[in-house]
Design an enzyme around this catalytic site. Structure first.
Site, mmCIF file in Angstrom:
data_model
loop_
_atom_site.group_PDB
_atom_site.id
_atom_site.type_symbol
_atom_site.label_atom_id
_atom_site.label_comp_id
_atom_site.label_asym_id
_atom_site.label_seq_id
_atom_site.Cartn_x
_atom_site.Cartn_y
_atom_site.Cartn_z
ATOM 1 N N PHE A 1 0.858 -1.178 0.000
ATOM 2 C CA PHE A 1 0.000 0.000 0.000
ATOM 3 C C PHE A 1 0.899 1.234 0.000
ATOM 4 O O PHE A 1 1.658 1.441 0.950
ATOM 5 C CB PHE A 1 -0.877 -0.041 1.259
ATOM 6 C CG PHE A 1 -1.948 0.999 1.338
ATOM 7 C CD1 PHE A 1 -2.893 1.118 0.333
ATOM 8 C CD2 PHE A 1 -2.044 1.843 2.436
ATOM 9 C CE1 PHE A 1 -3.912 2.054 0.414
ATOM 10 C CE2 PHE A 1 -3.047 2.792 2.537
ATOM 11 C CZ PHE A 1 -3.988 2.885 1.517
ATOM 12 N N SER B 1 2.735 12.037 7.776
ATOM 13 C CA SER B 1 1.712 12.356 8.789
ATOM 14 C C SER B 1 0.620 13.220 8.170
ATOM 15 O O SER B 1 -0.574 12.977 8.376
ATOM 16 C CB SER B 1 2.329 13.114 9.965
ATOM 17 O OG SER B 1 3.369 12.368 10.539
ATOM 18 N N THR C 1 6.398 -0.957 2.344
ATOM 19 C CA THR C 1 6.676 -2.341 2.769
ATOM 20 C C THR C 1 6.162 -3.343 1.738
ATOM 21 O O THR C 1 5.074 -3.163 1.186
ATOM 22 C CB THR C 1 5.991 -2.608 4.132
ATOM 23 O OG1 THR C 1 6.416 -1.601 5.052
ATOM 24 C CG2 THR C 1 6.361 -3.971 4.684
ATOM 25 N N ARG D 1 22.113 -16.502 34.251
ATOM 26 C CA ARG D 1 23.240 -15.572 34.403
ATOM 27 C C ARG D 1 23.543 -15.326 35.886
ATOM 28 O O ARG D 1 22.641 -14.952 36.651
ATOM 29 C CB ARG D 1 22.903 -14.241 33.704
ATOM 30 C CG ARG D 1 24.008 -13.233 33.725
ATOM 31 C CD ARG D 1 25.154 -13.654 32.858
ATOM 32 N NE ARG D 1 26.198 -12.638 32.785
ATOM 33 C CZ ARG D 1 27.351 -12.835 32.190
ATOM 34 N NH1 ARG D 1 27.613 -14.003 31.609
ATOM 35 N NH2 ARG D 1 28.265 -11.889 32.153
ATOM 36 N N GLN E 1 19.055 -4.098 28.880
ATOM 37 C CA GLN E 1 19.775 -3.813 30.128
ATOM 38 C C GLN E 1 19.956 -5.084 30.961
ATOM 39 O O GLN E 1 21.036 -5.336 31.496
ATOM 40 C CB GLN E 1 18.993 -2.748 30.930
ATOM 41 C CG GLN E 1 19.757 -2.136 32.071
ATOM 42 C CD GLN E 1 20.938 -1.294 31.579
ATOM 43 O OE1 GLN E 1 20.952 -0.835 30.441
ATOM 44 N NE2 GLN E 1 21.929 -1.113 32.418
ATOM 45 N N GLY F 1 22.736 -7.156 29.846
ATOM 46 C CA GLY F 1 24.078 -6.574 29.941
ATOM 47 C C GLY F 1 24.730 -6.511 28.569
ATOM 48 O O GLY F 1 24.062 -6.244 27.567
ATOM 49 N N GLU G 1 2.639 3.567 10.472
ATOM 50 C CA GLU G 1 1.166 3.601 10.501
ATOM 51 C C GLU G 1 0.643 4.654 11.488
ATOM 52 O O GLU G 1 -0.293 4.418 12.239
ATOM 53 C CB GLU G 1 0.576 2.209 10.756
ATOM 54 C CG GLU G 1 0.920 1.269 9.600
ATOM 55 C CD GLU G 1 0.025 0.055 9.438
ATOM 56 O OE1 GLU G 1 -1.139 0.097 9.845
ATOM 57 O OE2 GLU G 1 0.518 -0.927 8.867
ATOM 58 N N THR H 1 2.557 8.125 13.632
ATOM 59 C CA THR H 1 3.503 8.302 14.734
ATOM 60 C C THR H 1 2.742 8.426 16.064
ATOM 61 O O THR H 1 1.515 8.623 16.080
ATOM 62 C CB THR H 1 4.336 9.586 14.543
ATOM 63 O OG1 THR H 1 3.425 10.700 14.564
ATOM 64 C CG2 THR H 1 5.109 9.582 13.229
ATOM 65 N N GLU I 1 2.787 10.916 17.952
ATOM 66 C CA GLU I 1 2.179 12.260 17.988
ATOM 67 C C GLU I 1 0.838 12.232 17.240
ATOM 68 O O GLU I 1 -0.156 12.824 17.694
ATOM 69 C CB GLU I 1 3.112 13.298 17.343
ATOM 70 C CG GLU I 1 4.377 13.609 18.137
ATOM 71 C CD GLU I 1 5.448 12.519 18.040
ATOM 72 O OE1 GLU I 1 5.371 11.671 17.129
ATOM 73 O OE2 GLU I 1 6.362 12.512 18.888
HETATM 74 C C1 LIG Z 1 10.115 0.662 7.870
HETATM 75 C C2 LIG Z 1 8.952 1.498 7.434
HETATM 76 C C3 LIG Z 1 7.894 0.888 6.748
HETATM 77 C C4 LIG Z 1 6.830 1.676 6.282
HETATM 78 N N1 LIG Z 1 5.854 1.100 5.508
HETATM 79 C C5 LIG Z 1 4.926 1.902 4.895
HETATM 80 C C6 LIG Z 1 3.989 1.360 3.941
HETATM 81 O O1 LIG Z 1 3.963 0.154 3.677
HETATM 82 N N2 LIG Z 1 3.145 2.207 3.316
HETATM 83 C C7 LIG Z 1 3.135 3.547 3.564
HETATM 84 O O2 LIG Z 1 2.353 4.274 2.952
HETATM 85 N N3 LIG Z 1 3.995 4.093 4.482
HETATM 86 C C8 LIG Z 1 4.887 3.303 5.130
HETATM 87 N N4 LIG Z 1 5.775 3.847 6.044
HETATM 88 C C9 LIG Z 1 5.727 5.285 6.311
HETATM 89 C C10 LIG Z 1 5.269 5.642 7.727
HETATM 90 O O3 LIG Z 1 3.906 5.393 7.872
HETATM 91 C C11 LIG Z 1 5.664 7.120 7.939
HETATM 92 O O4 LIG Z 1 7.077 7.154 8.083
HETATM 93 C C12 LIG Z 1 4.978 7.729 9.154
HETATM 94 O O5 LIG Z 1 3.604 7.854 8.960
HETATM 95 C C13 LIG Z 1 5.542 9.129 9.478
HETATM 96 O O6 LIG Z 1 5.609 9.931 8.351
HETATM 97 P P1 LIG Z 1 6.988 10.691 7.988
HETATM 98 O O7 LIG Z 1 8.088 9.693 8.040
HETATM 99 O O8 LIG Z 1 6.778 11.412 6.709
HETATM 100 O O9 LIG Z 1 7.207 11.700 9.167
HETATM 101 P P2 LIG Z 1 6.667 13.223 9.221
HETATM 102 O O10 LIG Z 1 5.217 13.233 8.885
HETATM 103 O O11 LIG Z 1 7.582 14.069 8.429
HETATM 104 O O12 LIG Z 1 6.827 13.553 10.753
HETATM 105 C C14 LIG Z 1 8.086 13.925 11.338
HETATM 106 C C15 LIG Z 1 7.879 14.172 12.822
HETATM 107 O O13 LIG Z 1 6.980 15.286 13.011
HETATM 108 C C16 LIG Z 1 5.906 14.885 13.834
HETATM 109 N N5 LIG Z 1 4.690 15.641 13.449
HETATM 110 C C17 LIG Z 1 4.145 15.768 12.220
HETATM 111 N N6 LIG Z 1 3.044 16.539 12.273
HETATM 112 C C18 LIG Z 1 2.891 16.902 13.566
HETATM 113 C C19 LIG Z 1 1.951 17.711 14.277
HETATM 114 N N7 LIG Z 1 0.904 18.287 13.661
HETATM 115 N N8 LIG Z 1 2.099 17.867 15.606
HETATM 116 C C20 LIG Z 1 3.131 17.290 16.259
HETATM 117 N N9 LIG Z 1 4.065 16.524 15.655
HETATM 118 C C21 LIG Z 1 3.934 16.340 14.331
HETATM 119 C C22 LIG Z 1 5.761 13.389 13.604
HETATM 120 O O14 LIG Z 1 5.043 12.767 14.663
HETATM 121 C C23 LIG Z 1 7.223 12.982 13.547
HETATM 122 O O15 LIG Z 1 7.737 12.858 14.835
HETATM 123 C C24 LIG Z 1 6.812 3.064 6.558
HETATM 124 C C25 LIG Z 1 7.871 3.652 7.286
HETATM 125 C C26 LIG Z 1 8.928 2.896 7.697
HETATM 126 C C27 LIG Z 1 10.066 3.576 8.414
#
Ligand SMILES: Cc1cc2nc3c(=O)[nH]c(=O)nc-3n(C[C@H](O)[C@H](O)[C@H](O)COP(=O)(O)OP(=O)(O)OC[C@H]3O[C@@H](n4cnc5c(N)ncnc54)[C@H](O)[C@@H]3O)c2cc1C
Length: 384
Positions: free
Chosen positions: A121, A130, A157, A270, A338, A341, A365, A367, A369
């Site tokens: 997806f 986000s 993924t 241990r 931890q 060790g 899926e 964060t 936040e």
């Molecule tokens: C290993 C891995 C597998 C993944 N698989 C998929 C997948 O299969 N399909 C897919 O579509 N996506 C996938 N993702 C993406 C994942 O869902 C996003 O990384 C995640 O939703 C965060 O988006 P971003 O990385 O763009 O962070 P950003 O949106 O740039 O956020 C950066 C930081 O800002 C914070 N933030 C943003 N807006 C606000 C706000 N309004 N208030 C406070 N804090 C805020 C966030 O919480 C975060 O800490 C995957 C990611 C990883 C690392």
């Protein structure tokens, strides 16, 4: 949620599979960052990729909670294997089952439910995950009877394995009257000209799972590859992610439980200062806290799943479950390391892998936040 005999049988079957088939081989695969094709084949034969999908499409005719139980048991041993199933089912197959036409279901589901093919997806883009509508640049334009897709996706993924069959791509297909983007989902089969998959990312954890950046350059697919209604893509992914959060919560509980399991074994063996380290209250309390977090997080995801299966609103409960469980996984991974060790920092012990795998649970899926934003909105604070 009470575990019926059927659920308990499934849980035990997956527990035994994870112990006997995954645990002995996963450490080496993880070191080599190899996708676990053989494990995926075995899970396909067990029906894990079709757990919540009806038998007429090759599924097991179970429900989403059954999938969660399986994800928890897999993640007790390894999270890469668990997320491969989670993404394939929850993000790959379920949207096609939920929103697809009869033809789309018939074309894709029999292969996705048996694990012969994996689905993915593609929502997140390099510009943001986000704030999906704000960060989305990928477009799909209808040209005659074809969609022409241009743009890119980040961190997807299961998108570049040898058995990846189809990616659901969220794209802007127009503008609404109020100026907001109209978002739709389009099914793009693997290998379509103009659809390219970058090499795997080098990741901190989940090293056996397949995560890639995708590019679309004048990529053409038939108009009938639209998933559900045009302009419903945003609503589709909100529904998909609400369910997905319960699944990620289950996976997180599995990791948290795996930390408890490993520590209970280790602290008996241990020795330090003339006793097994489990003799010391400081260690006992750490493990007691780990158990409390795991238990509480499990109750949270069982509760969210129960509401979902009863057809009741469950957005807040799913967000709470994901938040509590991912924190539990992260805290338990830190504490387990931890307790081990120096050996906790060695890759040969599962807790080192758990430590590396835990952090993403607070990010993927939605964060932590974003979960807090969802909970606050459900409490009526969204319009202040
Ligand atoms: C290993 C891995 C597998 C993944 N698989 C998929 C997948 O299969 N399909 C897919 O579509 N996506 C996938 N993702 C993406 C994942 O869902 C996003 O990384 C995640 O939703 C965060 O988006 P971003 O990385 O763009 O962070 P950003 O949106 O740039 O956020 C950066 C930081 O800002 C914070 N933030 C943003 N807006 C606000 C706000 N309004 N208030 C406070 N804090 C805020 C966030 O919480 C975060 O800490 C995957 C990611 C990883 C690392």
């Amino acid at each position: 949620m009470k575990l019926t005999e059927e659920y308990e049988d499934l849980r035990k079957t997956v527990e035994a599979f994870a112990r006997d088939a995954v645990a002995p081989v996963i450490g080496e695969l993880y070191e080599r960052e190899e996708f676990p094709y053989d494990i995926v084949r075995q899970m396909g034969r067990m029906g894990l990729f079709g757990l919540p999908i009806p038998e007429e499409y090759g599924g097991m005719g179970g429900d989403y909670f059954a999938l969660c139980l399986a994800l928890e048991e897999l993640a007790r041993v390894d999270s890469s294997v668990s997320i491969t199933v989670e993404a394939a089912v929850s993000l790959g197959a379920m949207p096609i089952y939920r929103f697809g036409t009869a033809e789309q279901r018939a074309q894709w589901l029999p292969k996705l439910t048996t694990g012969e093919m994996l689905g993915a997806f593609g929502l997140t883009e390099p510009g943001g995950g986000s704030d999906v509508p704000g960060g989305m640049r990928t477009t799909a334009v209808l040209d005659g009877n074809e969609w022409v897709i241009n743009g890119s996706k980040a961190f997807i993924t299961n998108s570049g394995t040898d058995i990846t069959g189809v990616v659901g791509v969220a794209a802007i297909t127009g503008r609404r009257a109020d100026g907001r983007p109209e978002i739709s989902t389009i099914l793009v089969p693997a290998g379509t000209p103009g659809f390219t998959v970058a090499k795997k990312y080098s990741k901190v954890g989940w090293n056996c799972s397949d995560t890639r950046e995708l590019a679309f350059t004048d990529c053409r697919v038939p108009a009938e590859n639209l998933l559900g209604e045009r302009g419903r893509g945003y609503a589709q992914f909100l529904q998909t992610l609400d369910e997905g959060r319960i699944a990620i919560a289950a996976l997180s509980v599995g990791l948290a439980q795996g930390c408890v399991d490993e520590c209970l074994r280790y602290v008996r063996e241990r020795q330090a200062f003339g006793h097994p380290i489990g003799h010391y209250q400081a260690i006992q309390f750490k493990i007691a806290d780990m158990e409390v977090r795991t238990h509480t997080a499990r109750l949270a995801y069982y509760h969210a799943a129960e509401k979902m299966l009863a057809g009741e609103p469950f957005k807040k409960e799913a967000a709470i479950a994901k938040l509590v469980s991912s924190d539990a996984a992260m805290d338990n991974a830190r504490d387990a390391t931890q307790v081990f060790g120096g050996y906790g920092f060695m890759n040969e012990y599962p807790v080192g892998r758990f430590y590396r795998d835990a952090k993403i649970l607070e990010i993927g899926e939605g964060t932590s936040e974003v979960q807090r934003m969802l909970i606050a909105r459900q409490l009526g604070l969204g319009d202040l």
